[in-house]
Design an enzyme around this catalytic site. Structure first.
Site, PDB file in Angstrom:
ATOM      1  N   LYS A 208      60.917 -59.572   0.203  1.00  0.00           N
ATOM      2  CA  LYS A 208      59.352 -60.675   0.907  1.00  0.00           C
ATOM      3  C   LYS A 208      60.344 -62.037   0.038  1.00  0.00           C
ATOM      4  O   LYS A 208      60.325 -62.286  -0.722  1.00  0.00           O
ATOM      5  CB  LYS A 208      58.411 -60.370   0.340  1.00  0.00           C
ATOM      6  CG  LYS A 208      56.917 -60.901   1.188  1.00  0.00           C
ATOM      7  CD  LYS A 208      56.383 -61.655   0.460  1.00  0.00           C
ATOM      8  CE  LYS A 208      56.563 -62.809  -0.281  1.00  0.00           C
ATOM      9  NZ  LYS A 208      57.016 -64.142   0.028  1.00  0.00           N
ATOM     10  N   GLU A 289      61.349 -64.472 -13.675  1.00  0.00           N
ATOM     11  CA  GLU A 289      62.541 -65.002 -13.971  1.00  0.00           C
ATOM     12  C   GLU A 289      61.615 -66.162 -13.188  1.00  0.00           C
ATOM     13  O   GLU A 289      61.304 -66.976 -12.552  1.00  0.00           O
ATOM     14  CB  GLU A 289      63.083 -64.873 -13.171  1.00  0.00           C
ATOM     15  CG  GLU A 289      64.648 -64.427 -14.071  1.00  0.00           C
ATOM     16  CD  GLU A 289      64.519 -64.471 -15.507  1.00  0.00           C
ATOM     17  OE1 GLU A 289      64.534 -65.768 -16.228  1.00  0.00           O
ATOM     18  OE2 GLU A 289      64.650 -63.331 -15.810  1.00  0.00           O
ATOM     19  N   CYS A 323      64.808 -75.136 -11.322  1.00  0.00           N
ATOM     20  CA  CYS A 323      64.271 -74.248 -12.870  1.00  0.00           C
ATOM     21  C   CYS A 323      64.696 -74.661 -14.024  1.00  0.00           C
ATOM     22  O   CYS A 323      64.489 -75.010 -14.837  1.00  0.00           O
ATOM     23  CB  CYS A 323      63.949 -72.732 -12.617  1.00  0.00           C
ATOM     24  SG  CYS A 323      65.291 -71.917 -12.053  1.00  0.00           S
ATOM     25  N   GLU A 419      55.036 -78.144 -15.656  1.00  0.00           N
ATOM     26  CA  GLU A 419      56.758 -77.892 -14.501  1.00  0.00           C
ATOM     27  C   GLU A 419      56.141 -78.996 -13.097  1.00  0.00           C
ATOM     28  O   GLU A 419      54.686 -78.159 -12.696  1.00  0.00           O
ATOM     29  CB  GLU A 419      56.993 -76.703 -14.210  1.00  0.00           C
ATOM     30  CG  GLU A 419      57.864 -76.469 -13.131  1.00  0.00           C
ATOM     31  CD  GLU A 419      58.783 -75.075 -13.249  1.00  0.00           C
ATOM     32  OE1 GLU A 419      57.748 -74.186 -12.707  1.00  0.00           O
ATOM     33  OE2 GLU A 419      59.993 -75.017 -13.255  1.00  0.00           O
TER      34      GLU A 419
HETATM   35  P1  NAD Z   1      56.045 -68.912  -6.398  1.00  0.00           P
HETATM   36  O1  NAD Z   1      55.664 -68.694  -7.549  1.00  0.00           O
HETATM   37  O2  NAD Z   1      54.724 -69.657  -5.438  1.00  0.00           O
HETATM   38  O3  NAD Z   1      56.706 -68.316  -5.436  1.00  0.00           O
HETATM   39  C1  NAD Z   1      57.482 -67.474  -5.601  1.00  0.00           C
HETATM   40  C2  NAD Z   1      57.693 -66.163  -4.585  1.00  0.00           C
HETATM   41  O4  NAD Z   1      56.196 -65.440  -4.923  1.00  0.00           O
HETATM   42  C3  NAD Z   1      57.880 -66.390  -3.051  1.00  0.00           C
HETATM   43  O5  NAD Z   1      57.967 -65.424  -1.762  1.00  0.00           O
HETATM   44  C4  NAD Z   1      56.025 -66.579  -3.162  1.00  0.00           C
HETATM   45  O6  NAD Z   1      55.527 -65.485  -1.857  1.00  0.00           O
HETATM   46  C5  NAD Z   1      55.607 -64.836  -3.906  1.00  0.00           C
HETATM   47  N1  NAD Z   1      54.227 -64.932  -4.226  1.00  0.00           N
HETATM   48  C6  NAD Z   1      53.274 -66.356  -4.078  1.00  0.00           C
HETATM   49  N2  NAD Z   1      52.311 -65.719  -4.954  1.00  0.00           N
HETATM   50  C7  NAD Z   1      52.317 -63.673  -5.145  1.00  0.00           C
HETATM   51  C8  NAD Z   1      51.425 -63.143  -6.044  1.00  0.00           C
HETATM   52  N3  NAD Z   1      50.696 -63.487  -6.123  1.00  0.00           N
HETATM   53  N4  NAD Z   1      52.265 -61.876  -5.682  1.00  0.00           N
HETATM   54  C9  NAD Z   1      53.193 -61.714  -4.786  1.00  0.00           C
HETATM   55  N5  NAD Z   1      54.325 -62.741  -4.778  1.00  0.00           N
HETATM   56  C10 NAD Z   1      53.721 -63.943  -4.468  1.00  0.00           C
HETATM   57  O7  NAD Z   1      57.658 -69.846  -6.508  1.00  0.00           O
HETATM   58  P2  NAD Z   1      58.653 -71.214  -5.194  1.00  0.00           P
HETATM   59  O8  NAD Z   1      57.349 -72.278  -5.313  1.00  0.00           O
HETATM   60  O9  NAD Z   1      58.758 -69.907  -4.417  1.00  0.00           O
HETATM   61  O10 NAD Z   1      59.538 -71.341  -6.646  1.00  0.00           O
HETATM   62  C11 NAD Z   1      60.080 -72.498  -7.366  1.00  0.00           C
HETATM   63  C12 NAD Z   1      59.019 -71.371  -9.447  1.00  0.00           C
HETATM   64  O11 NAD Z   1      60.256 -71.091  -9.126  1.00  0.00           O
HETATM   65  C13 NAD Z   1      59.577 -72.578 -10.396  1.00  0.00           C
HETATM   66  O12 NAD Z   1      58.603 -72.563 -10.996  1.00  0.00           O
HETATM   67  C14 NAD Z   1      61.025 -72.400 -10.413  1.00  0.00           C
HETATM   68  O13 NAD Z   1      61.185 -73.075 -11.690  1.00  0.00           O
HETATM   69  C15 NAD Z   1      60.965 -70.882 -10.526  1.00  0.00           C
HETATM   70  N6  NAD Z   1      62.392 -70.382 -10.833  1.00  0.00           N
HETATM   71  C16 NAD Z   1      62.925 -69.762 -11.640  1.00  0.00           C
HETATM   72  C17 NAD Z   1      64.125 -69.654 -11.553  1.00  0.00           C
HETATM   73  C18 NAD Z   1      64.782 -68.154 -12.685  1.00  0.00           C
HETATM   74  O14 NAD Z   1      65.350 -67.832 -12.437  1.00  0.00           O
HETATM   75  N7  NAD Z   1      64.333 -68.822 -14.050  1.00  0.00           N
HETATM   76  C19 NAD Z   1      64.842 -69.965 -10.837  1.00  0.00           C
HETATM   77  C20 NAD Z   1      64.296 -70.303  -9.295  1.00  0.00           C
HETATM   78  C21 NAD Z   1      63.540 -70.642  -9.039  1.00  0.00           C
END
Ligand code: NAD
Length: 518
Positions: A208, A289, A323, A419
């Site tokens: 997904k 992550e 991130c 963040e």
């Molecule tokens: P997000 O948490 O909004 O979404 C990530 C994924 O989770 C998406 O596919 C989303 O549709 C899905 N999702 C949303 N709600 C969900 C739920 N209740 N259950 C299951 N899945 C769900 O994050 P984003 O906006 O896509 O990405 C940005 C975030 O990711 C930032 O916080 C960033 O720091 C983090 N990030 C971390 C790393 C790392 O390696 N630590 C790398 C890249 C991004």
């Protein structure tokens, strides 16, 4: 034939006219398929649901990149059945064959590098250099995980049998069906790394992708198919996070969840995956992550001009939507004013605009939700600190936010703790190096950090006490390279899985010991 060792994919030299020309060609290829319709892929079959999401160019609301059919629970259940079925054969497929799919996919990506980068420029708003690095990292993940899998296959040769008593064997076996839930900010690299690590280890996948970058994910599915991935091994079910994502996490047949995204969603997933549901026979594993609140410490020994350049690079690359991006600058009081002066200058010089233009340094933020969130934090910043540069927003055509720096911000302020995930940097000053480390460590995160210092004692102190998964000295805190800088954070930044590192693939496998008495 011996395999050549892993080497990172070089970045494209974008100062060369020829390469810019090729990037423009890549944009033309992407423009030729703008606005197409994309189905789900379940067991290799194209499935249309009629529930369509419009993926738009964040630099231009009027431009539709693609119409994406969205999965509902019914399709997710079908995808699970397909993945369970495919697991029975894929788990018995030799590692060499599985790894080969990754090597072929890497070759295809390399051939279509400019197209994939250009697609990220269009769908994710990445400037040329950022998109190029994303594609290179995707290739690296494929090349690296393929090799890692081949090495892990050899592991049983290292286990000793006791002569004349028994024969011992230790090997890794796949777990089952994994829910792979990916973010939009590295729409090719992280998405492909998470998907292929799960499959090269013999698992099958429900993928997904993030909402805003679904076309990129679909195009990568086509690459996997072309590389020979059998149907059903990866089932592509884009959809709403809380609906489809949660369904995948809660499903009793899900063996593991591989998630990258925000802290809030990661925490929910961790909790939900821990609950045992009817018909579930195992404890689910969660690889999560999550976010960061990354800091760059600059001590009194460092050149202010260089420090400003590094702060700028760490904070504003891809509009701060990494991130690993620096969102806190912790600067010694003796060079504070000078660093601020330089930082104001270099930040002001950044060209903000449409990333389809090669001169753009900072593109838009990903969508309206991100735009509103960042704009809200700029409002908070105006109360919590003093505005040095930026602060302007423009959503008339795309989601544009000027790189913004606030200074004299209290280390406990929201701007220093939460963040934001945009081009906003908060600065504070310190007197002693111990104080700087205390400030750096005082958030709930622990992902990346940097120390800029010519003082060896300070660097050694930071090596011990700066509690982050990826610590950098005298360089920016972004841009980890697969195979060289395994990546993952501490505390609320995640489960410290260290993607692109030697231990990562083991997270997707079970260890099995077989002893035969002689
Ligand atoms: P997000 O948490 O909004 O979404 C990530 C994924 O989770 C998406 O596919 C989303 O549709 C899905 N999702 C949303 N709600 C969900 C739920 N209740 N259950 C299951 N899945 C769900 O994050 P984003 O906006 O896509 O990405 C940005 C975030 O990711 C930032 O916080 C960033 O720091 C983090 N990030 C971390 C790393 C790392 O390696 N630590 C790398 C890249 C991004």
């Amino acid at each position: 034939m011996a395999m050549y060792e892993f080497r990172m994919e070089p970045f494209t030299d974008l100062k060369q006219k020829e390469n810019i020309k090729q990037y423009h060609e890549g944009l033309k290829v992407v423009e030729s398929y703008l606005g197409e319709e994309y189905p789900l892929i379940i067991n290799g079959e194209r499935v249309k649901t009629g529930n369509v999401y419009e993926s738009k160019n964040p630099a231009d609301h009027g431009e539709v990149i693609g119409y994406m059919h969205q999965a509902g629970e019914k399709e997710a259940e079908l995808a699970m059945a397909s993945a369970l079925d495919a697991f029975e054969t894929w788990k018995k497929t030799p590692a060499k064959v599985r790894a080969d799919v990754l090597f072929k996919a890497a070759a295809i990506l390399r051939k279509r590098k400019f197209e994939f980068s250009a697609l990220m420029t269009k769908e994710a708003g990445k400037p040329y250099n950022e998109a190029d690095a994303d594609t290179a990292e995707a290739i690296d993940f494929l090349e690296y995980y393929g090799r890692q899998m081949l090495e892990l296959e050899e592991v049983d040769k290292k286990v000793l049998s006791r002569r004349n008593i028994e024969r011992n064997e230790f090997k890794y076996i796949p777990m089952g069906v994994g829910a792979v839930i990916t973010p939009w900010n590295f729409p090719l690299a992280i998405m492909s790394g998470m998907t292929t690590s799960a499959l090269v280890t013999g698992n099958t996948v429900l993928l997904k992708p993030a909402i805003t970058t679904q076309v990129i994910a679909y195009k990568f599915m086509e690459v996997l198919e072309e590389a020979g991935l059998p149907k059903g091994v990866v089932n592509f079910i884009p959809g709403d996070g809380p609906e489809i994502g949660e369904f995948m996490v809660k499903h009793p047949k899900t063996a593991f969840v591989s998630f990258t995204g925000s802290k809030a969603v990661g925490q929910t997933i961790y909790e939900e995956a821990a609950k045992i549901r009817k018909g579930q026979k195992w404890l689910k594993r969660v690889i999560a992550e999550m976010g960061g609140k990354d800091a760059v410490i600059v001590d009194e020994s460092y050149d202010p001009k260089e420090a400003a350049e590094i702060l700028k690079g760490s904070a504003f690359g891809f509009s701060g939507q990494k991130c690993s991006a620096a969102s806190r600058g912790i600067i010694h009081e003796s060079i504070y004013d000078e660093v601020l002066k330089e930082l104001q200058k270099v930040t002001n010089d950044l060209v903000v605009g449409d990333p389809s233009n090669e001169n753009t340094a900072v593109g838009p933020v990903t969508d309206e939700k991100a735009f509103n969130k960042i704009a809200k934090y700029i409002g908070i910043g105006k109360e919590e600190g003093k505005l040095l540069v930026g602060g302007e927003t423009d959503n008339s055509k795309g989601w544009f936010i000027k790189p913004t720096v606030f200074y004299d911000v209290d280390p406990q302020a929201r701007l220093m703790q939460e963040e934001i995930f945009g081009p906003v940097l908060a600065i504070t000053k310190f007197k002693t190096f111990d104080e700087a480390l205390d400030i750096a460590n005082n958030t709930e995160y622990g992902l990346t950090g940097a120390v800029l210092s010519k003082n060896r004692a300070h660097l050694e102190e930071a090596r011990e006490s700066f509690h982050v998964g990826n610590l950098y000295f005298n360089r920016k805190c972004t841009g980890a390279i697969v195979g060289y800088q395994p990546f993952g954070g501490f505390n609320m930044s995640g489960t410290d899985s260290k993607a692109g590192g030697p231990d990562y693939l083991k997270l997707f496998m079970l260890g099995k010991t077989v002893t035969e008495q002689l």
